[in-house]
Design a protein around this motif. Structure first.
Motif, mmCIF file in Angstrom:
data_model
loop_
_atom_site.group_PDB
_atom_site.id
_atom_site.type_symbol
_atom_site.label_atom_id
_atom_site.label_comp_id
_atom_site.label_asym_id
_atom_site.label_seq_id
_atom_site.Cartn_x
_atom_site.Cartn_y
_atom_site.Cartn_z
ATOM 1 N N THR A 2 0.825 -1.208 0.000
ATOM 2 C CA THR A 2 0.000 0.000 0.000
ATOM 3 C C THR A 2 0.859 1.258 0.000
ATOM 4 O OG1 THR A 2 -0.119 -0.154 2.422
ATOM 5 C CG2 THR A 2 -1.933 -1.135 1.162
ATOM 6 N N ASN A 3 1.964 1.252 0.726
ATOM 7 C CA ASN A 3 2.844 2.412 0.744
ATOM 8 C C ASN A 3 3.876 2.279 -0.365
ATOM 9 O OD1 ASN A 3 1.610 3.502 3.042
ATOM 10 N ND2 ASN A 3 2.845 2.193 4.383
ATOM 11 N N LYS A 4 4.199 3.415 -0.988
ATOM 12 C CA LYS A 4 5.213 3.397 -2.041
ATOM 13 C C LYS A 4 6.598 3.367 -1.399
ATOM 14 C CE LYS A 4 2.431 6.018 -5.349
ATOM 15 N NZ LYS A 4 2.303 7.278 -6.129
ATOM 16 N N PRO A 5 7.340 2.302 -1.590
ATOM 17 C CA PRO A 5 8.683 2.256 -1.000
ATOM 18 C C PRO A 5 9.643 3.112 -1.812
ATOM 19 C CG PRO A 5 8.336 0.313 -2.330
ATOM 20 C CD PRO A 5 7.027 1.074 -2.354
ATOM 21 N N ASN A 6 10.663 3.629 -1.132
ATOM 22 C CA ASN A 6 11.785 4.194 -1.868
ATOM 23 C C ASN A 6 12.484 3.051 -2.607
ATOM 24 O OD1 ASN A 6 11.419 6.782 -0.560
ATOM 25 N ND2 ASN A 6 12.425 5.884 1.234
ATOM 26 N N VAL A 244 23.911 1.461 3.158
ATOM 27 C CA VAL A 244 22.975 0.883 4.123
ATOM 28 C C VAL A 244 23.022 1.665 5.434
ATOM 29 C CG1 VAL A 244 22.489 -1.146 5.543
ATOM 30 C CG2 VAL A 244 23.010 -1.419 3.107
ATOM 31 N N ALA A 245 24.224 1.983 5.879
ATOM 32 C CA ALA A 245 24.368 2.731 7.132
ATOM 33 C C ALA A 245 23.668 4.080 7.054
ATOM 34 C CB ALA A 245 25.845 2.905 7.464
ATOM 35 N N TYR A 246 23.741 4.736 5.889
ATOM 36 C CA TYR A 246 23.095 6.041 5.739
ATOM 37 C C TYR A 246 21.576 5.913 5.721
ATOM 38 C CZ TYR A 246 23.057 10.991 4.618
ATOM 39 O OH TYR A 246 22.879 12.350 4.685
ATOM 40 N N LEU A 247 21.068 4.860 5.066
ATOM 41 C CA LEU A 247 19.630 4.626 5.087
ATOM 42 C C LEU A 247 19.147 4.386 6.514
ATOM 43 C CD1 LEU A 247 19.257 2.304 1.965
ATOM 44 C CD2 LEU A 247 18.314 4.613 2.198
ATOM 45 N N GLU A 248 19.922 3.650 7.295
ATOM 46 C CA GLU A 248 19.545 3.392 8.688
ATOM 47 C C GLU A 248 19.638 4.664 9.521
ATOM 48 O OE1 GLU A 248 20.890 -1.319 8.871
ATOM 49 O OE2 GLU A 248 22.278 0.246 9.541
ATOM 50 N N LYS A 249 20.682 5.427 9.317
ATOM 51 C CA LYS A 249 20.874 6.668 10.067
ATOM 52 C C LYS A 249 19.738 7.647 9.830
ATOM 53 C CE LYS A 249 23.976 10.695 10.127
ATOM 54 N NZ LYS A 249 25.209 11.274 9.531
ATOM 55 N N THR A 250 19.220 7.689 8.613
ATOM 56 C CA THR A 250 18.162 8.651 8.264
ATOM 57 C C THR A 250 16.767 8.066 8.424
ATOM 58 O OG1 THR A 250 18.381 8.015 5.925
ATOM 59 C CG2 THR A 250 19.648 9.918 6.673
ATOM 60 N N GLU A 254 13.672 0.871 6.556
ATOM 61 C CA GLU A 254 12.510 -0.014 6.632
ATOM 62 C C GLU A 254 11.566 0.159 5.450
ATOM 63 O OE1 GLU A 254 11.897 -2.508 9.026
ATOM 64 O OE2 GLU A 254 14.033 -2.070 9.249
ATOM 65 N N ASN A 255 11.606 1.305 4.792
ATOM 66 C CA ASN A 255 10.706 1.545 3.664
ATOM 67 C C ASN A 255 11.485 1.768 2.363
ATOM 68 O OD1 ASN A 255 8.046 1.805 2.565
ATOM 69 N ND2 ASN A 255 8.358 4.008 2.421
ATOM 70 N N THR A 256 12.629 1.124 2.251
ATOM 71 C CA THR A 256 13.434 1.252 1.029
ATOM 72 C C THR A 256 13.710 -0.117 0.433
ATOM 73 O OG1 THR A 256 14.495 3.331 1.713
ATOM 74 C CG2 THR A 256 15.654 1.991 0.082
ATOM 75 N N LEU A 257 13.333 -0.259 -0.816
ATOM 76 C CA LEU A 257 13.712 -1.442 -1.583
ATOM 77 C C LEU A 257 15.142 -1.224 -2.065
ATOM 78 C CD1 LEU A 257 13.339 -4.058 -3.182
ATOM 79 C CD2 LEU A 257 12.149 -2.728 -4.948
ATOM 80 N N LEU A 258 16.061 -1.947 -1.478
ATOM 81 C CA LEU A 258 17.474 -1.818 -1.805
ATOM 82 C C LEU A 258 17.868 -2.971 -2.720
ATOM 83 C CD1 LEU A 258 20.200 -0.420 -1.443
ATOM 84 C CD2 LEU A 258 20.507 -1.724 0.684
ATOM 85 N N ILE A 259 18.422 -2.623 -3.872
ATOM 86 C CA ILE A 259 18.755 -3.611 -4.893
ATOM 87 C C ILE A 259 20.241 -3.518 -5.220
ATOM 88 C CG2 ILE A 259 18.251 -4.442 -7.227
ATOM 89 C CD1 ILE A 259 15.588 -2.874 -7.053
ATOM 90 N N PHE A 260 20.888 -4.647 -5.286
ATOM 91 C CA PHE A 260 22.265 -4.724 -5.751
ATOM 92 C C PHE A 260 22.313 -5.606 -6.990
ATOM 93 C CE2 PHE A 260 26.324 -7.017 -5.959
ATOM 94 C CZ PHE A 260 27.191 -5.941 -6.097
#
Length: 466
Positions: A2-6, A244-250, A254-260
């Protein structure tokens, strides 16, 4: 959802799956890629169906095959009427950004060292924020494009510099606005200059080993190159960890689809082929890493064996985010299969391909088409050569089954599948020089497999978004 992830997509360059511990390499440690895998989903059948930079990147961002977009070789200018992933996501409330290597333009070609520029407007395929460059291998103190035909030189090593641009972008995005960000370091691509900082070489073992499918004549050169290659992989791993550390810091993790992922692999000397070569139908060239993490969706250290080609990623991301892909897309929405849903659609095979002898010019030679399934890989060259491998039983592809009488029915079946996949793309296996009239004097695409095209600088038909 339902929520748009980053969305944050770290698109590395020339990293093959088999050189990462997640996929079996034992000589290095990549704690940050490993963590992403442990907390997310690892894709075991992500295939670079045209294992060359420009063709892959065009497929990723348009959801269309090279036979349609015209991206058969590197340094081709993308048509302005192509509808890209950024066009779609920005029209659905996302702030979009591209940072790092682009390679969907001519840039400074045929000069491929130093500064180049991708002009503002449709050459950037709709990305709103831009700190990209088309192509250079200046890994230390290189440049990115700003606006108004200006470049900016970064300080230090590329992976660190691109992350600084990433953090600046995320800091400027309102917390209520979802974003779709691609960051594309040029590592682990070869360079005539310095490869990586010394600290990454210091983490490598004194002696390295190569797989059995690297013949003796290739081993010395390949061992030397592999040291540079692994050092660059360690740099990319650290880049991912800092991201990853920056996403956690900010508070965004939890709402980011992280792709490698990566745009193609490297032969690494396998099959007796030059270390830095790609564009081959072997696993070293076509099997790429793909790992995704999004809590509640891609988590729990799961493996997904869905056959996934570059054209499928755009529509599948749309499916995950509840966005309708444009009617121009040729790939499949595999989002249900990616999530492990029962009876979800999957494709049985993907079309693999290469269009000529060199990466940057239309030179006859090494033209082939192939089929990759979950269990086998088949290819046929224009000169008549064929290959068939059981990639489960023979992952190093050392036992070509094509002349084995017991494999004849399978080879016939794979050839039939190949014919059907090529027919669907209106594709013909022909000499590279047959495509000369696909491009004008500025390397703009003016023709594709379906015939002549209109003005390469026409605007898209936006009604196709509906």
């Amino acid at each position: 959802m339902t929520n748009k992830p980053n969305i944050v997509y770290l698109l590395s360059d020339q990293i093959r799956a088999g050189s990462l511990p997640v996929y079996g390499e034992t000589q290095i440690e990549t704690p940050h890629i490993d963590r992403l895998a442990q907390e997310g989903t690892v894709f075991s059948n992500a295939i670079a169906t045209a294992p060359v930079c420009t063709p892959y990147r065009a497929m990723l961002l348009t959801g269309r095959h090279p036979q349609t977009t015209g991206h058969l070789i590197n340094f081709v200018r993308t048509r302005h009427d192509e509808i890209g992933l950024s066009d779609v996501f920005s029209r659905n409330g996302y702030s979009t950004a591209w940072i790092g290597k682009w390679h969907l333009h001519t840039g400074s070609f045929p000069e491929i060292g130093g500064r180049d520029y991708v002009p503002e407007g449709r050459d950037r395929l709709g990305f709103q924020h831009w700190r990209g460059y088309n192509f250079h291998t200046d890994y230390f103190n290189g440049t990115v494009n700003l606006n108004n035909w200006r470049n900016e030189r970064w300080k230090g090593y590329e992976t660190d510099a691109l992350n600084r641009y990433v953090f600046q972008f995320m800091d400027d995005v309102d917390n209520d606005t979802p974003f779709c960000l691609f960051v594309s370091p040029h590592q682990a691509h070869g360079t005539p200059y310095e490869f990586a900082p010394q600290k990454y070489y210091d983490q490598l073992p004194t002696e390295l080993n190569l797989p059995e499918n690297v013949p003796e004549k290739q081993r010395k050169q390949s061992l030397n190159a592999y040291r540079h290659y692994l050092a660059m992989i360690l740099a990319v791993d650290e880049m991912l960890g800092d991201l990853v550390a920056y996403l956690e810091k900010t508070g965004r993790a939890e709402n980011t689809l992280l792709i490698f992922g990566s745009d193609h692999g490297t032969q690494g000397g396998a099959q007796g082929i030059n270390f830095w070569a790609k564009k081959k139908p072997y696993e070293e060239s076509i099997k790429v890493p793909l790992i995704m993490r999004l809590p509640g969706v891609f988590d729990g250290h799961r493996t997904c064996d869905t056959l996934t080609s570059p054209v499928d990623i755009f529509p599948s991301l749309c499916g995950l985010c509840g966005i309708q892909p444009p009617r121009t897309v040729e790939g499949y929405d595999l989002s249900d299969s990616w999530q492990g849903e029962a009876d979800a659609f999957e494709q049985d095979a993907v079309l693999t391909m290469n269009f000529g002898a060199t990466y940057d010019y239309l030179v006859d030679g090494d033209e082939w088409r192939g089929v990759r399934t979950k269990t086998h890989s088949y290819a046929r060259w224009l000169d008549g050569k064929r290959m068939l491998y059981d990639i489960g039983a023979d992952p190093l592809q050392m036992n070509n089954l094509i002349d084995n009488p017991e494999s004849k029915s399978l080879a016939d079946e794979m050839e039939k599948t190949l014919t059907n996949l090529m027919d669907a793309r209106n594709d013909i296996l022909q000499p590279a020089t047959s495509y000369t009239d696909w491009y004008d004097a500025q390397r703009r695409v003016v023709r594709n497999a379906h015939g002549p095209l209109g003005d390469p600088e026409d605007e898209p038909d936006w009604s196709l978004l509906k």
